[in-house]
Design an enzyme around this catalytic site. Sequence first.
Site, short mmCIF file in Angstrom:
data_model
loop_
_atom_site.label_atom_id
_atom_site.label_comp_id
_atom_site.label_asym_id
_atom_site.label_seq_id
_atom_site.Cartn_x
_atom_site.Cartn_y
_atom_site.Cartn_z
N LEU A 1 2.17 7.03 -4.75
CA LEU A 1 3.30 7.56 -5.53
C LEU A 1 2.99 8.92 -6.15
CD1 LEU A 1 4.55 4.33 -7.35
CD2 LEU A 1 5.45 5.39 -5.26
N ARG A 2 1.71 9.33 -6.10
CA ARG A 2 1.29 10.58 -6.73
C ARG A 2 1.55 10.53 -8.24
NH1 ARG A 2 -1.62 10.81 -2.35
NH2 ARG A 2 -0.73 11.91 -0.55
N ASN B 1 -5.81 6.99 -6.10
CA ASN B 1 -6.55 8.23 -5.80
C ASN B 1 -5.82 9.46 -6.33
OD1 ASN B 1 -4.57 7.75 -3.80
ND2 ASN B 1 -5.67 8.99 -2.29
N LEU C 1 -4.80 9.45 7.84
CA LEU C 1 -6.10 8.80 7.93
C LEU C 1 -5.95 7.35 7.50
CD1 LEU C 1 -8.44 11.58 6.47
CD2 LEU C 1 -8.29 10.82 8.86
N LYS D 1 -10.04 -0.72 -5.38
CA LYS D 1 -10.03 -0.06 -4.08
C LYS D 1 -11.38 0.57 -3.77
CE LYS D 1 -8.18 1.86 -0.35
NZ LYS D 1 -6.89 2.53 -0.22
N HIS E 1 -10.47 1.03 2.30
CA HIS E 1 -10.23 2.07 3.31
C HIS E 1 -11.41 1.99 4.26
CE1 HIS E 1 -8.70 6.09 4.72
NE2 HIS E 1 -9.88 6.03 5.30
N ASP F 1 1.45 2.79 3.46
CA ASP F 1 0.58 3.95 3.27
C ASP F 1 1.40 5.24 3.24
OD1 ASP F 1 -1.75 5.37 2.80
OD2 ASP F 1 -2.33 5.47 4.90
N HIS G 1 2.97 14.72 0.90
CA HIS G 1 2.37 16.03 0.63
C HIS G 1 3.48 17.06 0.76
CE1 HIS G 1 -1.87 14.80 0.67
NE2 HIS G 1 -1.59 14.04 1.71
N HIS H 1 0.86 -1.20 0.00
CA HIS H 1 0.00 0.00 0.00
C HIS H 1 0.89 1.23 0.00
CE1 HIS H 1 -3.73 2.27 1.53
NE2 HIS H 1 -2.79 3.18 1.30
#
EC number: 3.5.2.3
Length: 342
Positions: free
Chosen positions: A16-17, A41, A217, A97, A134, A245, A249, A13
Amino acid sequence: MTHLTLTRPDDWHIHLRDGDSLADTVRDAGRYMGRAIVMPNLVPPVTTTEAAIAYYERIKAHSSTAFEPLMVLYLTDKTSPDEIRAAKASGKVVAAKLYPAGATTNSDSGVTDVNNIYGVLKAMEEEGLLLLVHGEVTDSAIDIFDRERIFIENILSKVVADFPGLKIVLEHITTKDAVDFVMSAGDNVAATITAHHLLYNRNHMLAGGIRPHFYCLPILKRNTHQQALLAAATSGSKKFFLGTDSAPHAKDKKEAACGCAGSYTAHAALELYAEAFEAEGALDKLEAFASFNGPDFYGLPRNADTVALVKSPWQVPESYPLGSTTVVPIRAGEIIGWKVED
């Protein structure tokens, strides 16, 4: 013990953006991980097989190693069974997911009611595509520290009962409730655990000042839940495996009046897990957790080569490059006692 040789681990999990961040995130993720389950996402999210394959190619363009990204579809209310069949046939997409809409970063396009995707879940069960979850409800009336437990009680327990042949991974678990649920479920249910949820609890984030880089989160819970996670990870159970995870950012997006959720650990993932396992006197259990349980659950071969962990303290940089910005990692400026040999 000052030296460990482990079968090459995988990260089940990771975020990688995209765009100019990829060169940096793929470098860190691929430094010693063989494979990684890549979260879908993005903006826009990876909702089709075509988009997943295009994202795979963008990741591989930045990988100078044998690092292999394993792709994931982002489920929406409009996902079709045909898309699931196409994903399975692609050979690149291994899972889909479930993000409850609004539960976490870039989840607004997620599923508004799990009943809306029951046809999709049936197709996944038939095709052998894993469901990654999630596990938090999004009702604003539910306390943020209770959202995982309520999700398990009200939603996940029903999905598990209704789809007994569907392999399900409850991702980044944070509570004793989740540990107990996974342990009591059948062999088709497993969970990932992050390094930061093993090493930290909500006191680290909130006591003596707010530390935004611990904000993620599902949110860090009280230390009794942390102890349950440690017990699960080091138990030897095949149901629990490594999933960082790691969620980068930019520094200014974390250190803000309304900071983003996510902790960056890909710079030292295995080293951080080693600290947690060592503190529990369970370094002998690390290889199964990091290198065996994940591929075994996914039905994939274990990696054939090895990595070496040595007891060699090093100082974590204050930041790492993230495209045109920087990311502040967990343990920035602090000492980590273990190091993976290059």
